[in-house]
Write an enzyme that holds these catalytic residues in place. Structure first.
Site, PDB file in Angstrom:
ATOM      1  N   CYS A  56       6.371 -14.299  57.396  1.00  0.00           N
ATOM      2  CA  CYS A  56       5.988 -14.059  56.001  1.00  0.00           C
ATOM      3  C   CYS A  56       7.073 -14.427  54.999  1.00  0.00           C
ATOM      4  O   CYS A  56       6.867 -14.288  53.788  1.00  0.00           O
ATOM      5  CB  CYS A  56       5.576 -12.602  55.825  1.00  0.00           C
ATOM      6  SG  CYS A  56       4.193 -12.136  56.893  1.00  0.00           S
ATOM      7  N   HIS A 107       8.344  -8.622  47.189  1.00  0.00           N
ATOM      8  CA  HIS A 107       7.484  -8.904  48.335  1.00  0.00           C
ATOM      9  C   HIS A 107       6.274  -7.977  48.288  1.00  0.00           C
ATOM     10  O   HIS A 107       5.152  -8.413  48.519  1.00  0.00           O
ATOM     11  CB  HIS A 107       8.279  -8.711  49.624  1.00  0.00           C
ATOM     12  CG  HIS A 107       7.595  -9.188  50.855  1.00  0.00           C
ATOM     13  ND1 HIS A 107       7.153 -10.486  51.012  1.00  0.00           N
ATOM     14  CD2 HIS A 107       7.280  -8.532  52.013  1.00  0.00           C
ATOM     15  CE1 HIS A 107       6.585 -10.620  52.200  1.00  0.00           C
ATOM     16  NE2 HIS A 107       6.650  -9.454  52.824  1.00  0.00           N
ATOM     17  N   HIS A 155      -1.904 -10.574  51.056  1.00  0.00           N
ATOM     18  CA  HIS A 155      -0.691 -11.123  51.671  1.00  0.00           C
ATOM     19  C   HIS A 155      -1.066 -12.449  52.322  1.00  0.00           C
ATOM     20  O   HIS A 155      -1.761 -12.479  53.344  1.00  0.00           O
ATOM     21  CB  HIS A 155      -0.140 -10.150  52.707  1.00  0.00           C
ATOM     22  CG  HIS A 155       1.238 -10.485  53.176  1.00  0.00           C
ATOM     23  ND1 HIS A 155       1.804 -11.739  53.017  1.00  0.00           N
ATOM     24  CD2 HIS A 155       2.189  -9.722  53.798  1.00  0.00           C
ATOM     25  CE1 HIS A 155       3.011 -11.742  53.522  1.00  0.00           C
ATOM     26  NE2 HIS A 155       3.276 -10.530  53.999  1.00  0.00           N
TER      27      HIS A 155
END
Length: 382
Positions: free
Chosen positions: A145, A278, A312
């Site tokens: 990620c 994030h 995400h």
């Protein structure tokens, strides 16, 4: 250390087939969450995600046939090249390279029934190189990620070394049954919405998308008589190896990444006016990141997360967030954090909620973290 110019940007997300649609919907706190239609979810506890709708309608047929991730990626590259004032003939004659960040890669053919076609991360760079006939270096970064930030950092290295004049820095991931089932098994997903930094947050929502930054040396951009939209000033990358899935609660690696990015950019904490977090909406990640921001910048720093809007997007996330940071610098406004009703009292920094906020600063840090203890920070400035 030379700063690197951003000459073109693009985003494809569940909120829009281009960056302007995505940006407008974010300012209005829209969410791209809906029930998954790309694969069966009847046997799943979580059934929602942020899909890109009608992808086939925005792709040329020969690209769509190569797979969903490739379709997202090449369509985003086309948009970013147009924004930068570059065409395919230029790419074939210039020293142009490519760096692609991804978690899952091209999964066309990998499904519940098994693999029927070629698949893997390497196919993305190959498909792009073949399509544009690129002759420069190409890299595939699979740092989960945080892969998007790694792709930007690698592009910056290539430009600063003088090996290329232009770099296509990209991040992409398509929604897949494989990733969806994996995150579900970790009990990391929310059953309804993603609510970053909310005291009642339930977890993340998976999304899909792609984003591209066209990066150039300042000298090359001046030769083309083009203006820079922003500059990439520095980065910090590390792996604290705290745990295979859980972030370090003491945030040592995240703090170090931001400090190294500041050092790389020759800036101090007071030079940063906003952090694109994030902000996954999981209790552990949001807690860790807010602690890192407080220790680096104090309670006065402003932050927000776009994952409440678009989910995400894994390897695409940090390039999407970098492209949106460029928009923030140019538009002088920051979208609010979607689905944020009451900020967790343990979060000691200012999280934007309810309404967009004005931005009159010079520099933004964009953070991305990944399984295995990977931490990354990129500094984007005027």
């Amino acid at each position: 250390m030379r700063s690197i110019a951003v000459s073109g940007i693009s985003v494809i997300s569940s909120l829009g087939s281009n960056i302007e649609q995505t940006w407008s919907n974010m300012l209005n706190k829209q969410s791209g969450v809906s029930q998954v239609t790309l694969f069966p979810v009847e046997d799943q506890h979580n059934r929602n995600a942020c899909e890109v709708k009608d992808l086939k309608s925005i792709c040329i047929p020969e690209v769509y046939e190569k797979g969903r991730a490739t379709s997202l990626l090449i369509t985003a590259i086309d948009d970013a090249l147009f924004d930068a004032g570059l065409d395919e003939s230029f790419l074939q004659s210039a020293r142009c390279g490519l760096s692609v960040g991804t978690t899952m890669g091209e999964l066309n053919g990998l499904s519940r029934e098994g693999a029927h076609m070629k698949y893997g991360p390497h196919l993305l760079a190959k498909n792009v190189r073949d399509y544009y006939e690129l002759g420069g270096p190409s890299w595939t970064l699979t740092n989960a990620c945080a892969a998007g930030n790694f792709s930007i950092a690698k592009a910056m290295d290539e430009l600063q070394s003088g090996r290329v004049d232009v770099m296509i820095a990209a991040g992409v991931d398509a929604l897949s049954w494989v990733a969806f089932t994996g995150f579900s098994s970790l009990r990391a997903m929310s059953p309804d919405f993603c609510s970053p930094f909310d005291k009642d947050r339930k977890g993340l929502i998976l999304g899909e998308g792609a984003a591209v930054l066209i990066l150039e040396s300042i000298e090359h951009l001046q030769k083309r008589s083009r203006n820079s939209k922003a500059v990439i000033k520095g980065y910090g990358l590390n792996c604290d190896a705290h745990h295979i899935t859980q972030p370090d609660p003491d945030a040592v690696g995240a703090i170090t990444a931001m400090q190294e990015a500041l050092q790389h950019a020759q800036l101090s904490p007071k030079d940063i006016q906003y952090v694109s977090s994030h902000g996954t909406g999981t209790r552990a990640n949001d807690s860790m990141e807010s602690k890192a921001l407080f220790k680096c910048f104090g309670s006065g720093i402003t932050t927000s997360s776009v994952k409440g809007n678009i989910g995400h997007t894994l390897g695409a996330a940090s390039v999407i967030e970098a492209a949106l940071s460029v928009k923030i610098i140019n538009e002088k406004i920051i979208p609010p954090t979607a689905n944020l009703h009451q900020v967790d009292p343990e979060v000691e920094v200012h999280v934007i909620k309810d309404h967009p906020a004005n931005f009159d600063g010079e520099n933004i840090i964009s953070n991305a973290y990944a399984f295995g203890g990977i931490n990354s920070s990129i500094i984007i400035g005027k």
